[in-house]
Design a protein around this motif. Structure first.
Motif, PDB file in Angstrom:
ATOM      1  N   VAL A 239       0.682  -1.149  -0.075  1.00  0.00           N
ATOM      2  CA  VAL A 239      -0.049  -0.043   0.162  1.00  0.00           C
ATOM      3  C   VAL A 239       0.727   1.288   0.017  1.00  0.00           C
ATOM      4  N   ASP A 240       2.322   1.323  -0.383  1.00  0.00           N
ATOM      5  CA  ASP A 240       3.004   2.305  -0.411  1.00  0.00           C
ATOM      6  C   ASP A 240       2.661   3.322  -1.292  1.00  0.00           C
ATOM      7  N   HIS A 241       1.590   2.855  -2.304  1.00  0.00           N
ATOM      8  CA  HIS A 241       1.166   4.365  -3.266  1.00  0.00           C
ATOM      9  C   HIS A 241      -0.024   5.084  -2.285  1.00  0.00           C
ATOM     10  N   LEU A 242      -0.288   4.753  -1.241  1.00  0.00           N
ATOM     11  CA  LEU A 242      -1.160   5.425  -0.619  1.00  0.00           C
ATOM     12  C   LEU A 242      -0.714   6.598   0.257  1.00  0.00           C
ATOM     13  N   GLU A 272     -10.251   9.981   1.516  1.00  0.00           N
ATOM     14  CA  GLU A 272      -8.902   9.147   1.264  1.00  0.00           C
ATOM     15  C   GLU A 272      -8.695   8.199   2.217  1.00  0.00           C
ATOM     16  N   THR A 273      -7.800   7.216   1.651  1.00  0.00           N
ATOM     17  CA  THR A 273      -7.221   6.222   2.639  1.00  0.00           C
ATOM     18  C   THR A 273      -6.067   6.157   2.675  1.00  0.00           C
ATOM     19  N   PRO A 274      -5.486   6.793   4.012  1.00  0.00           N
ATOM     20  CA  PRO A 274      -4.113   7.014   4.519  1.00  0.00           C
ATOM     21  C   PRO A 274      -3.374   5.785   4.973  1.00  0.00           C
ATOM     22  N   GLY A 284      -1.948  -0.295   9.678  1.00  0.00           N
ATOM     23  CA  GLY A 284      -2.944  -0.623   8.761  1.00  0.00           C
ATOM     24  C   GLY A 284      -3.331   0.602   8.227  1.00  0.00           C
ATOM     25  N   LEU A 285      -4.838   0.452   7.596  1.00  0.00           N
ATOM     26  CA  LEU A 285      -5.181   1.693   6.862  1.00  0.00           C
ATOM     27  C   LEU A 285      -6.603   2.388   7.614  1.00  0.00           C
ATOM     28  N   GLY A 286      -6.625   3.602   7.360  1.00  0.00           N
ATOM     29  CA  GLY A 286      -7.739   4.507   7.978  1.00  0.00           C
ATOM     30  C   GLY A 286      -8.557   5.015   6.831  1.00  0.00           C
ATOM     31  N   ALA A 287      -9.393   5.743   7.175  1.00  0.00           N
ATOM     32  CA  ALA A 287     -10.521   6.267   6.488  1.00  0.00           C
ATOM     33  C   ALA A 287     -10.782   7.645   6.817  1.00  0.00           C
ATOM     34  N   LYS A 297     -10.044   1.413   9.041  1.00  0.00           N
ATOM     35  CA  LYS A 297     -10.595   0.972   8.050  1.00  0.00           C
ATOM     36  C   LYS A 297     -10.011  -0.435   8.022  1.00  0.00           C
ATOM     37  N   ARG A 298      -8.819  -0.887   7.812  1.00  0.00           N
ATOM     38  CA  ARG A 298      -8.387  -2.361   7.866  1.00  0.00           C
ATOM     39  C   ARG A 298      -6.956  -2.231   8.779  1.00  0.00           C
ATOM     40  N   LEU A 299      -7.075  -2.735   9.725  1.00  0.00           N
ATOM     41  CA  LEU A 299      -5.684  -2.576  10.580  1.00  0.00           C
ATOM     42  C   LEU A 299      -5.103  -4.235  10.853  1.00  0.00           C
ATOM     43  N   LEU A 300      -4.002  -4.070  11.265  1.00  0.00           N
ATOM     44  CA  LEU A 300      -3.082  -5.238  11.419  1.00  0.00           C
ATOM     45  C   LEU A 300      -3.876  -6.063  12.813  1.00  0.00           C
ATOM     46  N   SER A 301      -4.138  -7.138  12.699  1.00  0.00           N
ATOM     47  CA  SER A 301      -4.336  -7.660  14.186  1.00  0.00           C
ATOM     48  C   SER A 301      -3.157  -7.902  15.213  1.00  0.00           C
ATOM     49  N   THR A 302      -1.844  -7.920  14.552  1.00  0.00           N
ATOM     50  CA  THR A 302      -0.872  -7.718  15.338  1.00  0.00           C
ATOM     51  C   THR A 302      -0.604  -6.652  16.163  1.00  0.00           C
TER      52      THR A 302
END
Length: 305
Positions: A239-242, A272-274, A284-287, A297-302
């Motif tokens: 996701v390094d393009h975000l 946007e999704t940072p 992970g990703l936020g919104a 938005k989608r976080l690491l469970s670790t």
């Protein structure tokens, strides 16, 4: 009581050089066994005949693999003229033969120009697309043919590398969902002699290239688990393009509990999704849900609190 997943909690991205003769799933499972990984997935199927770049996601990386499924791809292929096969490649049965005219590079370039840019392409029967719950290639093997709607794809570039009497090599950069076998068949039809591909190698997927690829044999030759895991790229390369957004420890804890947080979002706009980081560690990703507000938005469970 939930079943405990077998294997090791391996996280990261492997740039696998898939060999010819293996399905993408078989190559994936071999890699997974070598890493003893709990969870693995790939980011876009390659035909068994095809070789080259197959990014494999382990563990937490599988949460972000969809970003590569949508990525542009680069392939090198050999197009054989004068024979049409039922699969569009050399592994199929020849269903028609035609005379091959004497072609110059200018002749081929003139036809290639028609296939650069946005084009309509009918997906092949020998594909993993589904019809009423069944994969098209399963129906094709039963001798069935289903009408398929044309799809809009984009050929960013089609570069002629070499030309022989009855074959040429081509390097193409295409959008997701483009079938190189079909592209070669359509070019062959435009040249008037038909065609199929006899070799296909993927050279790039999104920002990933052949640099750093490893074969299954090379992975097997590594002395141990630590050396294999050292060959993996970190999860956030997917996701390094975000855009990147750093948050403090308090905000990270709230996000990890499913709560929105107030942050200095800079130039980020609503929607946007940072990529989220705390002290340089990927969360992970936020919104972006409002001015200076970000939701998970989608976080690491670790991620630890």
């Amino acid at each position: 009581m939930a079943r405990r997943r077998r294997g090791l909690p391996v996280n990261g991205v492997l740039l696998l050089d898939k060999p010819a003769g293996l399905s993408s799933n078989y190559a994936l499972q071999r890699a997974r066994r070598l890493f003893q990984a709990q969870k693995a997935g790939h980011t876009g199927t390659l035909d068994p005949m095809a070789t080259g770049l197959l990014p494999v996601c382990f563990g937490e990386a599988t949460k972000f693999s969809a970003h590569l499924l949508d990525a542009d791809k680069v392939y090198r292929t050999r197009v054989e003229l004068g024979a049409i096969t039922d699969t569009g490649d050399a592994e199929g049965e020849v269903v028609e033969r035609r005379a091959v005219p004497r072609l110059t590079e200018a002749d081929v370039e003139e036809v290639l120009e028609r296939f650069r840019g946005e084009i309509d392409q009918v997906p092949p029967m020998y594909s993993a697309l589904k019809h009423q719950g069944r994969k098209l290639y399963e129906l094709a093997r039963e001798g069935k043919s289903i009408e398929r709607a044309a799809r809009r794809v984009k050929v960013y570039d089609a570069r002629l590398l070499s030309l022989a009497d009855t074959a040429f090599e081509l390097e193409v950069c295409v959008s997701k969902g483009t079938y190189i076998r079909t592209l070669a068949e359509d070019i062959g039809q435009a040249l008037g002699c038909g065609a199929h591909i006899s070799a296909l190698r993927r050279l790039a997927t999104g920002s990933f290239t052949t640099e750093g690829m490893l074969t299954l044999d090379a992975l097997e030759a590594l002395p141990g688990q630590a050396e294999r895991e050292a060959a993996l790229l970190p999860v956030d390369v997917l996701v390094d393009h975000l855009p990147r957004l750093e948050v403090d420890a308090v905000a990270a804890t709230r996000l990890n509990h499913g709560q929105s947080v107030r942050v200095e979002a800079g130039e980020l706009a609503e929607g946007e999704t940072p990529r989220l980081y705390r002290a340089g560690a990927f969360l992970g990703l936020g919104a972006v849900t409002g001015p200076q507000e970000v939701a998970p938005k989608r976080l690491l469970s670790t991620v630890a609190d």
